[in-house]
Structure formats: structure tokens, C-alpha cells
Design a protein around this motif. Structure first.
Motif, PDB file in Angstrom:
ATOM      1  N   LYS A  68       0.626  -1.178  -0.014  1.00 22.90           N
ATOM      2  CA  LYS A  68      -0.077   0.035  -0.003  1.00 22.90           C
ATOM      3  C   LYS A  68       0.862   1.278  -0.077  1.00 22.90           C
ATOM      4  N   TYR A  69       1.877   1.297   0.686  1.00 21.64           N
ATOM      5  CA  TYR A  69       2.939   2.437   0.841  1.00 21.64           C
ATOM      6  C   TYR A  69       4.393   1.932   0.331  1.00 21.64           C
ATOM      7  N   PRO A  70       4.678   1.800  -0.819  1.00 19.38           N
ATOM      8  CA  PRO A  70       5.774   1.157  -1.485  1.00 19.38           C
ATOM      9  C   PRO A  70       6.972   2.159  -1.247  1.00 19.38           C
ATOM     10  N   HIS A  71       7.686   2.086  -0.179  1.00 16.87           N
ATOM     11  CA  HIS A  71       8.850   2.973   0.098  1.00 16.87           C
ATOM     12  C   HIS A  71      10.117   2.577  -0.592  1.00 16.87           C
ATOM     13  N   GLY A  72      10.908   3.422  -1.079  1.00 12.75           N
ATOM     14  CA  GLY A  72      11.929   3.081  -2.001  1.00 12.75           C
ATOM     15  C   GLY A  72      11.855   2.431  -3.231  1.00 12.75           C
ATOM     16  N   GLN A  73      10.644   2.186  -3.699  1.00 11.21           N
ATOM     17  CA  GLN A  73      10.367   1.609  -5.101  1.00 11.21           C
ATOM     18  C   GLN A  73      10.196   2.744  -6.000  1.00 11.21           C
ATOM     19  N   PRO A  74      10.618   2.313  -7.354  1.00 16.25           N
ATOM     20  CA  PRO A  74      10.753   3.299  -8.573  1.00 16.25           C
ATOM     21  C   PRO A  74       9.359   3.967  -8.905  1.00 16.25           C
ATOM     22  N   LEU A  75       9.391   5.029  -9.558  1.00 15.41           N
ATOM     23  CA  LEU A  75       8.112   5.667  -9.956  1.00 15.41           C
ATOM     24  C   LEU A  75       7.222   4.747 -10.804  1.00 15.41           C
ATOM     25  N   ARG A  76       7.706   3.780 -11.587  1.00 18.86           N
ATOM     26  CA  ARG A  76       6.735   2.985 -12.310  1.00 18.86           C
ATOM     27  C   ARG A  76       6.319   1.610 -11.556  1.00 18.86           C
ATOM     28  N   TYR A  77       6.418   1.773 -10.268  1.00 17.79           N
ATOM     29  CA  TYR A  77       5.893   0.543  -9.335  1.00 17.79           C
ATOM     30  C   TYR A  77       4.727   0.122  -9.674  1.00 17.79           C
ATOM     31  N   LEU A  78       3.746   0.879 -10.065  1.00 13.21           N
ATOM     32  CA  LEU A  78       2.246   0.692  -9.856  1.00 13.21           C
ATOM     33  C   LEU A  78       1.942   0.103 -11.346  1.00 13.21           C
ATOM     34  N   ASP A  79       2.893   0.196 -12.323  1.00 12.11           N
ATOM     35  CA  ASP A  79       2.670  -0.377 -13.686  1.00 12.11           C
ATOM     36  C   ASP A  79       2.629  -1.684 -13.596  1.00 12.11           C
ATOM     37  N   ARG A  80       3.251  -2.634 -12.669  1.00 12.42           N
ATOM     38  CA  ARG A  80       3.304  -4.030 -12.500  1.00 12.42           C
ATOM     39  C   ARG A  80       1.843  -4.292 -12.025  1.00 12.42           C
ATOM     40  N   TYR A  81       1.189  -3.355 -11.293  1.00 14.02           N
ATOM     41  CA  TYR A  81      -0.200  -4.079 -10.766  1.00 14.02           C
ATOM     42  C   TYR A  81      -1.250  -3.633 -11.805  1.00 14.02           C
ATOM     43  N   ARG A  82      -1.155  -2.919 -12.857  1.00 17.21           N
ATOM     44  CA  ARG A  82      -2.256  -2.509 -13.812  1.00 17.21           C
ATOM     45  C   ARG A  82      -2.922  -3.625 -14.393  1.00 17.21           C
ATOM     46  N   ASP A  83      -4.056  -3.425 -14.762  1.00 15.68           N
ATOM     47  CA  ASP A  83      -4.916  -4.462 -15.758  1.00 15.68           C
ATOM     48  C   ASP A  83      -4.700  -4.009 -17.016  1.00 15.68           C
ATOM     49  N   GLY A  84      -4.330  -5.187 -18.141  1.00 16.12           N
ATOM     50  CA  GLY A  84      -4.008  -4.636 -19.419  1.00 16.12           C
ATOM     51  C   GLY A  84      -2.621  -4.774 -19.875  1.00 16.12           C
ATOM     52  N   ALA A  85      -2.326  -4.941 -21.203  1.00 19.19           N
ATOM     53  CA  ALA A  85      -1.034  -4.966 -21.471  1.00 19.19           C
ATOM     54  C   ALA A  85      -0.463  -3.729 -21.657  1.00 19.19           C
ATOM     55  N   GLU A  86      -1.043  -2.792 -21.932  1.00 16.71           N
ATOM     56  CA  GLU A  86      -0.368  -1.273 -22.208  1.00 16.71           C
ATOM     57  C   GLU A  86      -0.260  -0.536 -20.817  1.00 16.71           C
ATOM     58  N   LYS A  87       1.149  -0.515 -20.626  1.00 17.83           N
ATOM     59  CA  LYS A  87       1.727   0.312 -19.515  1.00 17.83           C
ATOM     60  C   LYS A  87       1.465   1.770 -19.622  1.00 17.83           C
ATOM     61  N   THR A  88       1.081   2.363 -18.532  1.00 17.74           N
ATOM     62  CA  THR A  88       1.219   3.865 -18.441  1.00 17.74           C
ATOM     63  C   THR A  88       2.307   4.310 -17.491  1.00 17.74           C
ATOM     64  N   TYR A  89       2.948   5.508 -17.842  1.00 13.78           N
ATOM     65  CA  TYR A  89       3.971   5.785 -17.036  1.00 13.78           C
ATOM     66  C   TYR A  89       3.454   7.404 -16.523  1.00 13.78           C
ATOM     67  N   GLY A  90       4.178   7.620 -15.577  1.00 15.02           N
ATOM     68  CA  GLY A  90       3.873   9.119 -14.920  1.00 15.02           C
ATOM     69  C   GLY A  90       4.494   9.093 -13.593  1.00 15.02           C
ATOM     70  N   ILE A  91       4.412  10.143 -12.964  1.00 10.17           N
ATOM     71  CA  ILE A  91       4.726  10.263 -11.661  1.00 10.17           C
ATOM     72  C   ILE A  91       3.446  10.112 -10.846  1.00 10.17           C
ATOM     73  N   TYR A  92       3.409   9.352  -9.585  1.00 14.73           N
ATOM     74  CA  TYR A  92       2.506   9.084  -8.880  1.00 14.73           C
ATOM     75  C   TYR A  92       2.366   9.573  -7.480  1.00 14.73           C
TER      76      TYR A  92
END
Length: 392
Positions: free
Chosen positions: A368-392
Motif C-alpha cells: 500500500k505504501y511502497p517505500h524506496g520503489q521506482p516511480l513505475r512501481y504501480l505499472d506492475r499491478y495495472r490491468d491490461g497489456a499497455e503500460k502507463t507511465y507517470g509520477i504517482y
């Protein structure tokens, strides 16, 4: 605690009452005794090297004073018979037990050393008498044609270099188990006018480039007979020990392949999709006389994989009294679009496709609170094949 210490002291002193009062400690000590026996190193079977040296008085030892004396002493020590076996001796015994491969190629008689030296001296004298060569050498403008260098290489070290390349690519191991040959005759195959489509010794060509039969050239006597073979040991779809025959021409007079007896017509390479690079090997056999190839004849055009199933070793064993391998060339090939046309149109079959089923990428449970992870950490857990990138 006191009783345990007392039991250990009594055991060390050899008291018999302890064995009845501490049975668990007895089993532990028995295990220690077994471990000590197993870990005991047996004494050497003879004197060890440098056993007579007094390590407490190293300064009193005789110095070698030069590297040459040290090397001489080391060679003398290495020649002495010892009771132990070195790694080299173990390897020599294994090599003696192994069956050495047999040379099935053409016999070769190397000229004597004196003849080579005389020829070399004659060439040097002729070069010294040439004023133009002397001037170019003095002005550092002397040039040597690469064709002359290649011709000299083919006559001297070239056959042995080609043999090493064939061993590296496993040509002898797959076509002639426990046998080899040195290619004394230089075989040249070209699939077009461009030099980039020439067959060398492991270069890459596409099936589109090798769609038509190549131009073959080799040096041969006027009344000699030859057999040309093109096979692939990696292409068979059902049996890994079998090959597919791509071209076979026998009773070739001189170096005129077009005048020979075509036993099996040419077909372009057809490496299956997803199987990587395949080896396509040209072998040139020198015949002792006319050979009857009626049992090896394939129907023309021969677009049947069952008819093209082949084994070079069986073919050579059948005719080994009348032919000897003399030339070698090979290239590598992998799938392209022309292979689909070959399977569908010529072979009249469905194209086999080999694909690798990759397992899904593993991701640990999301935090829930991914400390020390890269900015694209949430892309691993998105639904769908296409990945989105950005600052969360």
C-alpha cells in the motif's frame, strides 16, 4: 547445570558410573567419535615433495640466483617418478581409454623441411634481385595482393583452419561420428554474383538468398570424378538423428557440376519457424571411379520430406570404397518469409511453428505504501497489456 558439568568431567576421567547417569551424553560422544574417525586423514603412501626442507631455517637454503636455474631444477623435479598422480596424468589416462577419431580424408604427404627451406631461399633471392620491389620496400609503399595471400593460405594452413571451424560447429560429430577429414580441396559455392552470398565456413545466409542452386567451383584434374552433397543435420522434424537432403550430384566430371548425374534435385533451405539457426553443409567427395547411385536416386522434383530423409554416415559407408571426402563448406540459415512459401507450395504441407510459452512474470504482493520503489512501481499491478507511465 552442576550435574551436567560433573558428568562431563567424569567421562573425561574414564569413570564407569557416568554411562548410567548420562545416556544422552553418551550418544553425543559416540557421534563425535564416528565423525573423528571419518575425518581422519590417512598417512601418505610415500615421501611428500619438499619434505626434507627445514622450514625453520629457510635462509640457509641454496638460492637459485637466476630464473634459468629455477626452470632447470623444476624440469628435473617434474621428470622424477613419484607415487602420486597429477591432474595431467589422470587426463592422459582418460584420453588413452577414449577412442580416437579416424581420419577418413585424402592422404597428404608434407614436403620435407629442407625442400621448404630451399624454396623459401629461392624466393628471397628472386625478391632481392627485383629493383622495383626493393624500392617499394625502402619507401614503405610495397603492397601484397590479397588474392595471393588467400591462395598461399589455402595451400598451407587453410585446410587445418577449416577443420578447426568444422569441429567448433560440430560438423564431424553430427555427420561422421568418431571420424574427421582435412578438406584438401577448396570448395567455393556462390548463390549470386555478389560476394555477400558466397558460402564460407559458418556465415549467415537467408533462405531467400539460397532459393536457387548455387554456382560451384573447385580445382580438379581433367579425368577425375566427384560427388557433391548438401545436407542439413538440424532440420528433420521427426528424428534428430536423421537429416534432410537438399542436393546430391554424383559422377561429376572435373569441376563441371552441371554435367554430373543429379541424384536429388536442389531445394532451398526450410528451417522451421522458432528453431533458430540451422547448418547447411556442402561436402565434396572424390571418386575412385564411376559409382552406381541407382539405389540413392530420388524422384524429381522430390518435394517429399520422406524421400529427402537422409543420413550422411550411411551414405558414406555404402560407398566408402569408391569415394573419399575432400572438400567442405557450410553456412547457417534461419526462418524468413520464403520458408512459408516452401512449405505451402512445394512441400504441400502445413508449416510447423515452434513457439516458446513464456510463464507470466512474477510480481510480489503489492504494498500500500511502497517505500524506496521506482516511480513505475504501480505499472506492475495495472490491468491490461499497455503500460502507463507517470509520477504517482
Amino acid at each position: 547445570m552442576t550435574r551436567g558439568f560433573w558428568c562431563r568431567s567424569q567421562i573425561c576421567s574414564g569413570s564407569g558410573s557416568v554411562w548410567t547417569e548420562a545416556p544422552a551424553l553418551t550418544s553425543v560422544l559416540a557421534g563425535l567419535c564416528v565423525a573423528a574417525v571419518l575425518g581422519h586423514r590417512s598417512p601418505p603412501l610415500g615421501p611428500m615433495r619438499n619434505e626434507d626442507i627445514d622450514w625453520t631455517q629457510l635462509d640457509s637454503l641454496e638460492k637459485y640466483r637466476s630464473y634459468t636455474r629455477y626452470v632447470r631444477a623444476a624440469e628435473e623435479a617434474d621428470q622424477k617418478d613419484v607415487w602420486w598422480k597429477t591432474y595431467r596424468k589422470y587426463r592422459e589416462e582418460e584420453n588413452k581409454e577414449a577412442v580416437e577419431p579416424v581420419n577418413i580424408g585424402l592422404p597428404y604427404q608434407r614436403p620435407s623441411r629442407n625442400t621448404e627451406v630451399k624454396e623459401r631461399k629461392m624466393v628471397m633471392l628472386e625478391n632481392k634481385k627485383n629493383p622495383e620491389m626493393e624500392r617499394d620496400n625502402r619507401l614503405r609503399t610495397f603492397r601484397i595482393l590479397l588474392d595471393r595471400v588467400k591462395a598461399q593460405w589455402q595451400q598451407t594452413n587453410g585446410p587445418y583452419h577449416i577443420k578447426r571451424l568444422a569441429e567448433h560447429y560440430g560438423v564431424y560429430k553430427d555427420l561422421f561420428p568418431m571420424a574427421y577429414f582435412v578438406p584438401r580441396v577448396m570448395l567455393h559455392a556462390t548463390y549470386g554474383e555478389d560476394s555477400s552470398t558466397a558460402v564460407h565456413y559458418g556465415n549467415h545466409l537467408t533462405p531467400s538468398q539460397a532459393a536457387q542452386a548455387p554456382q560451384i567451383h573447385f580445382e580438379a584434374e581433367e579425368n577425375s570424378l566427384w560427388t557433391l552433397l548438401l545436407t542439413c543435420p538440424d532440420e528433420h522434424l521427426l528424428d534428430a538423428e536423421q537429416e534432410y537432403l537438399h542436393w546430391l550430384v554424383g559422377n561429376v566430371p572435373g569441376n563441371s557440376v552441371s554435367s554430373g548425374e543429379e541424384i536429388c534435385s536442389y531445394i532451398s533451405p526450410f528451417p522451421a519457424r522458432g528453431t533458430g539457426f540451422h547448418r547447411y553443409i556442402y561436402i565434396l567427395f572424390k571418386q575412385e571411379g564411376l559409382v552406381d547411385f541407382s539405389a540413392d536416386l530420388r524422384s524429381c522434383p522430390g518435394y517429399s520430406l520422406k524421400q529427402r530423409t537422409f543420413r550422411t554416415l550411411d551414405f558414406y559407408r555404402k560407398h566408402q570404397d569408391l569415394m573419399t571426402p575432400a572438400g567442405l563448406a557450410f553456412f547457417q540459415c534461419q526462418w524468413d518469409q520464403s520458408v512459408s512459401y516452401t512449405f505451402h507450395t512445394r512441400l504441400n504441407m502445413r508449416e510447423p511453428v515452434f513457439e516458446y510459452d513464456r510463464p507470466p512474470v512474477y510480481h510480489p504482493p503489492q504494498k500500500k505504501y511502497p517505500h524506496g520503489q521506482p516511480l513505475r512501481y504501480l505499472d506492475r499491478y495495472r490491468d491490461g497489456a499497455e503500460k502507463t507511465y507517470g509520477i504517482y
